[in-house]
Write a protein that holds these residues in place. Structure first.
Motif, PDB file in Angstrom:
ATOM      1  N   SER A 116      -3.745   8.409   2.386  1.00  0.00           N
ATOM      2  CA  SER A 116      -4.486   9.432   3.110  1.00  0.00           C
ATOM      3  C   SER A 116      -4.023   9.518   4.555  1.00  0.00           C
ATOM      4  CB  SER A 116      -5.981   9.113   3.055  1.00  0.00           C
ATOM      5  OG  SER A 116      -6.240   7.883   3.701  1.00  0.00           O
ATOM      6  N   TRP A 117      -4.487  10.559   5.244  1.00  0.00           N
ATOM      7  CA  TRP A 117      -4.044  10.799   6.610  1.00  0.00           C
ATOM      8  C   TRP A 117      -4.393   9.631   7.540  1.00  0.00           C
ATOM      9  CZ3 TRP A 117      -7.795  10.972  10.422  1.00  0.00           C
ATOM     10  CH2 TRP A 117      -9.108  11.140   9.955  1.00  0.00           C
ATOM     11  N   SER A 118      -5.510   8.959   7.265  1.00  0.00           N
ATOM     12  CA  SER A 118      -5.937   7.853   8.119  1.00  0.00           C
ATOM     13  C   SER A 118      -5.330   6.525   7.687  1.00  0.00           C
ATOM     14  CB  SER A 118      -7.451   7.744   8.072  1.00  0.00           C
ATOM     15  OG  SER A 118      -7.867   7.350   6.775  1.00  0.00           O
ATOM     16  N   GLY A 119      -4.804   6.495   6.478  1.00  0.00           N
ATOM     17  CA  GLY A 119      -4.324   5.224   5.928  1.00  0.00           C
ATOM     18  C   GLY A 119      -5.409   4.435   5.231  1.00  0.00           C
ATOM     19  N   GLY A 120      -6.609   4.953   5.222  1.00  0.00           N
ATOM     20  CA  GLY A 120      -7.725   4.215   4.661  1.00  0.00           C
ATOM     21  C   GLY A 120      -7.854   4.291   3.156  1.00  0.00           C
ATOM     22  N   SER A 121      -7.118   5.187   2.552  1.00  0.00           N
ATOM     23  CA  SER A 121      -7.177   5.359   1.103  1.00  0.00           C
ATOM     24  C   SER A 121      -5.765   5.439   0.545  1.00  0.00           C
ATOM     25  CB  SER A 121      -7.948   6.636   0.757  1.00  0.00           C
ATOM     26  OG  SER A 121      -7.969   6.870  -0.621  1.00  0.00           O
ATOM     27  N   THR A 122      -5.535   4.766  -0.559  1.00  0.00           N
ATOM     28  CA  THR A 122      -4.236   4.803  -1.213  1.00  0.00           C
ATOM     29  C   THR A 122      -4.409   5.032  -2.707  1.00  0.00           C
ATOM     30  OG1 THR A 122      -4.233   2.397  -1.494  1.00  0.00           O
ATOM     31  CG2 THR A 122      -3.115   3.269   0.449  1.00  0.00           C
ATOM     32  N   TYR A 123      -3.344   5.523  -3.321  1.00  0.00           N
ATOM     33  CA  TYR A 123      -3.318   5.728  -4.771  1.00  0.00           C
ATOM     34  C   TYR A 123      -1.956   5.264  -5.284  1.00  0.00           C
ATOM     35  CZ  TYR A 123      -2.571   8.029  -9.220  1.00  0.00           C
ATOM     36  OH  TYR A 123      -2.267   8.274 -10.527  1.00  0.00           O
ATOM     37  N   TYR A 124      -1.974   4.583  -6.420  1.00  0.00           N
ATOM     38  CA  TYR A 124      -0.734   4.110  -7.035  1.00  0.00           C
ATOM     39  C   TYR A 124      -0.660   4.543  -8.487  1.00  0.00           C
ATOM     40  CZ  TYR A 124      -0.341   1.028  -2.990  1.00  0.00           C
ATOM     41  OH  TYR A 124      -0.231   0.531  -1.707  1.00  0.00           O
TER      42      TYR A 124
ATOM     43  N   LYS B 102       1.422  -0.178  -9.513  1.00  0.00           N
ATOM     44  CA  LYS B 102       0.312  -1.070  -9.182  1.00  0.00           C
ATOM     45  C   LYS B 102       0.718  -2.538  -9.239  1.00  0.00           C
ATOM     46  CE  LYS B 102      -3.441   1.981 -10.670  1.00  0.00           C
ATOM     47  NZ  LYS B 102      -4.487   2.224 -11.679  1.00  0.00           N
ATOM     48  N   GLY B 103       0.371  -3.271  -8.191  1.00  0.00           N
ATOM     49  CA  GLY B 103       0.651  -4.695  -8.155  1.00  0.00           C
ATOM     50  C   GLY B 103       2.051  -5.052  -7.686  1.00  0.00           C
ATOM     51  N   ARG B 104       2.931  -4.048  -7.596  1.00  0.00           N
ATOM     52  CA  ARG B 104       4.317  -4.317  -7.173  1.00  0.00           C
ATOM     53  C   ARG B 104       4.704  -3.575  -5.899  1.00  0.00           C
ATOM     54  NH1 ARG B 104       8.540  -2.805 -10.413  1.00  0.00           N
ATOM     55  NH2 ARG B 104       7.412  -0.952 -11.158  1.00  0.00           N
ATOM     56  N   PHE B 105       4.170  -2.371  -5.741  1.00  0.00           N
ATOM     57  CA  PHE B 105       4.540  -1.537  -4.597  1.00  0.00           C
ATOM     58  C   PHE B 105       3.356  -1.437  -3.633  1.00  0.00           C
ATOM     59  CE2 PHE B 105       7.711   1.305  -7.154  1.00  0.00           C
ATOM     60  CZ  PHE B 105       8.423   0.179  -7.509  1.00  0.00           C
ATOM     61  N   THR B 106       3.679  -1.271  -2.340  1.00  0.00           N
ATOM     62  CA  THR B 106       2.648  -1.080  -1.326  1.00  0.00           C
ATOM     63  C   THR B 106       3.079   0.044  -0.394  1.00  0.00           C
ATOM     64  OG1 THR B 106       2.057  -3.422  -1.388  1.00  0.00           O
ATOM     65  CG2 THR B 106       1.314  -2.133   0.500  1.00  0.00           C
TER      66      THR B 106
ATOM     67  N   ASN C 234       8.428  -4.512  -4.589  1.00  0.00           N
ATOM     68  CA  ASN C 234       8.732  -5.877  -5.015  1.00  0.00           C
ATOM     69  C   ASN C 234       8.858  -5.929  -6.528  1.00  0.00           C
ATOM     70  OD1 ASN C 234       8.459  -6.729  -2.302  1.00  0.00           O
ATOM     71  ND2 ASN C 234       6.265  -7.094  -2.582  1.00  0.00           N
ATOM     72  N   SER C 235       9.444  -7.013  -7.008  1.00  0.00           N
ATOM     73  CA  SER C 235       9.591  -7.223  -8.457  1.00  0.00           C
ATOM     74  C   SER C 235      10.185  -6.002  -9.131  1.00  0.00           C
ATOM     75  CB  SER C 235       8.232  -7.572  -9.081  1.00  0.00           C
ATOM     76  OG  SER C 235       7.668  -8.710  -8.485  1.00  0.00           O
ATOM     77  N   LEU C 236      11.243  -5.499  -8.566  1.00  0.00           N
ATOM     78  CA  LEU C 236      11.841  -4.266  -9.075  1.00  0.00           C
ATOM     79  C   LEU C 236      12.414  -4.457 -10.472  1.00  0.00           C
ATOM     80  CD1 LEU C 236      13.401  -3.029  -5.765  1.00  0.00           C
ATOM     81  CD2 LEU C 236      11.872  -1.698  -7.205  1.00  0.00           C
ATOM     82  N   LYS C 237      12.325  -3.377 -11.255  1.00  0.00           N
ATOM     83  CA  LYS C 237      12.794  -3.363 -12.628  1.00  0.00           C
ATOM     84  C   LYS C 237      13.867  -2.285 -12.790  1.00  0.00           C
ATOM     85  CE  LYS C 237       8.053  -4.382 -14.132  1.00  0.00           C
ATOM     86  NZ  LYS C 237       6.916  -3.916 -14.967  1.00  0.00           N
ATOM     87  N   PRO C 238      14.723  -2.414 -13.778  1.00  0.00           N
ATOM     88  CA  PRO C 238      15.723  -1.353 -13.995  1.00  0.00           C
ATOM     89  C   PRO C 238      15.096   0.033 -14.173  1.00  0.00           C
ATOM     90  CG  PRO C 238      16.331  -3.301 -15.224  1.00  0.00           C
ATOM     91  CD  PRO C 238      14.970  -3.570 -14.635  1.00  0.00           C
ATOM     92  N   GLU C 239      13.916   0.096 -14.739  1.00  0.00           N
ATOM     93  CA  GLU C 239      13.262   1.400 -14.939  1.00  0.00           C
ATOM     94  C   GLU C 239      12.738   2.004 -13.640  1.00  0.00           C
ATOM     95  OE1 GLU C 239      12.655  -1.477 -16.582  1.00  0.00           O
ATOM     96  OE2 GLU C 239      10.515  -1.698 -17.055  1.00  0.00           O
ATOM     97  N   ASP C 240      12.827   1.269 -12.535  1.00  0.00           N
ATOM     98  CA  ASP C 240      12.491   1.838 -11.232  1.00  0.00           C
ATOM     99  C   ASP C 240      13.658   2.625 -10.635  1.00  0.00           C
ATOM    100  OD1 ASP C 240      10.756  -1.211 -10.540  1.00  0.00           O
ATOM    101  OD2 ASP C 240       9.852   0.721 -11.056  1.00  0.00           O
ATOM    102  N   THR C 241      14.796   2.581 -11.279  1.00  0.00           N
ATOM    103  CA  THR C 241      15.965   3.307 -10.795  1.00  0.00           C
ATOM    104  C   THR C 241      15.684   4.802 -10.759  1.00  0.00           C
ATOM    105  OG1 THR C 241      17.531   1.639 -11.585  1.00  0.00           O
ATOM    106  CG2 THR C 241      18.371   3.884 -11.293  1.00  0.00           C
ATOM    107  N   ALA C 242      15.879   5.404  -9.589  1.00  0.00           N
ATOM    108  CA  ALA C 242      15.572   6.828  -9.406  1.00  0.00           C
ATOM    109  C   ALA C 242      15.928   7.219  -7.976  1.00  0.00           C
ATOM    110  CB  ALA C 242      14.099   7.093  -9.661  1.00  0.00           C
ATOM    111  N   VAL C 243      15.873   8.513  -7.728  1.00  0.00           N
ATOM    112  CA  VAL C 243      15.891   9.000  -6.349  1.00  0.00           C
ATOM    113  C   VAL C 243      14.441   9.047  -5.880  1.00  0.00           C
ATOM    114  CG1 VAL C 243      16.472  10.887  -4.799  1.00  0.00           C
ATOM    115  CG2 VAL C 243      17.977  10.350  -6.737  1.00  0.00           C
ATOM    116  N   TYR C 244      14.179   8.428  -4.752  1.00  0.00           N
ATOM    117  CA  TYR C 244      12.829   8.360  -4.198  1.00  0.00           C
ATOM    118  C   TYR C 244      12.698   9.369  -3.063  1.00  0.00           C
ATOM    119  CZ  TYR C 244      11.657   4.298  -6.978  1.00  0.00           C
ATOM    120  OH  TYR C 244      11.378   3.451  -8.033  1.00  0.00           O
ATOM    121  N   TYR C 245      11.607  10.132  -3.122  1.00  0.00           N
ATOM    122  CA  TYR C 245      11.344  11.183  -2.148  1.00  0.00           C
ATOM    123  C   TYR C 245      10.055  10.913  -1.387  1.00  0.00           C
ATOM    124  CZ  TYR C 245      14.748  13.869  -4.862  1.00  0.00           C
ATOM    125  OH  TYR C 245      15.877  14.311  -5.502  1.00  0.00           O
TER     126      TYR C 245
END
Length: 127
Positions: free
Chosen positions: A52-60, A65-69, A84-95
């Protein structure tokens, strides 16, 4: 209009970590929610995490969940994604993306809410 520039992608072995950063300019960064999305070859662009704009709310997404922040620094106009704990299936272009609407309540869960996109950064996780 906002300009977004991602950095931090690269090649990493499975189990490793990467930190992506996105620098924003052009409008009042602190008023808008931000998000990280990814697109693998042959697949649709999908949501990874939003804040969120304030940083007070996040969604994963379940895959994150449990690996990314996700975090943001409104003083520096940046948003980051610690992976963290990256997996081959995380391979992608990140935007990196910015919400269309200012001061939205909570962290958006809808891709359609985001209207400004960076150029993307490649993340490759080897097995």
């Amino acid at each position: 209009q906002v300009q977004l520039v991602e950095s931090g992608g690269g090649l990493v072995q499975a189990g490793g970590s990467l930190r992506l950063s996105c620098a924003a300019s052009g409008r009042t960064f602190s008023r808008f929610g931000m998000g990280w999305f990814r697109q693998a070859p042959g697949k649709e662009r999908e949501i990874v995490a939003t804040i969120s704009w304030s940083g007070g709310s996040t969604y994963y997404a379940d895959s994150a969940k449990g690996r990314f922040t996700i975090s943001r620094d409104n003083a520096k106009n940046t948003v980051s994604l610690q992976m963290n704990s990256l997996k081959p299936e995380d391979t992608a272009v990140y935007y990196c993306a910015a919400d269309r609407s200012p001061l939205r309540g909570g962290a958006s869960r809808a891709r359609a809410d985001f209207g400004s996109w960076g150029q993307g950064t490649q993340v490759t996780v080897s097995s």
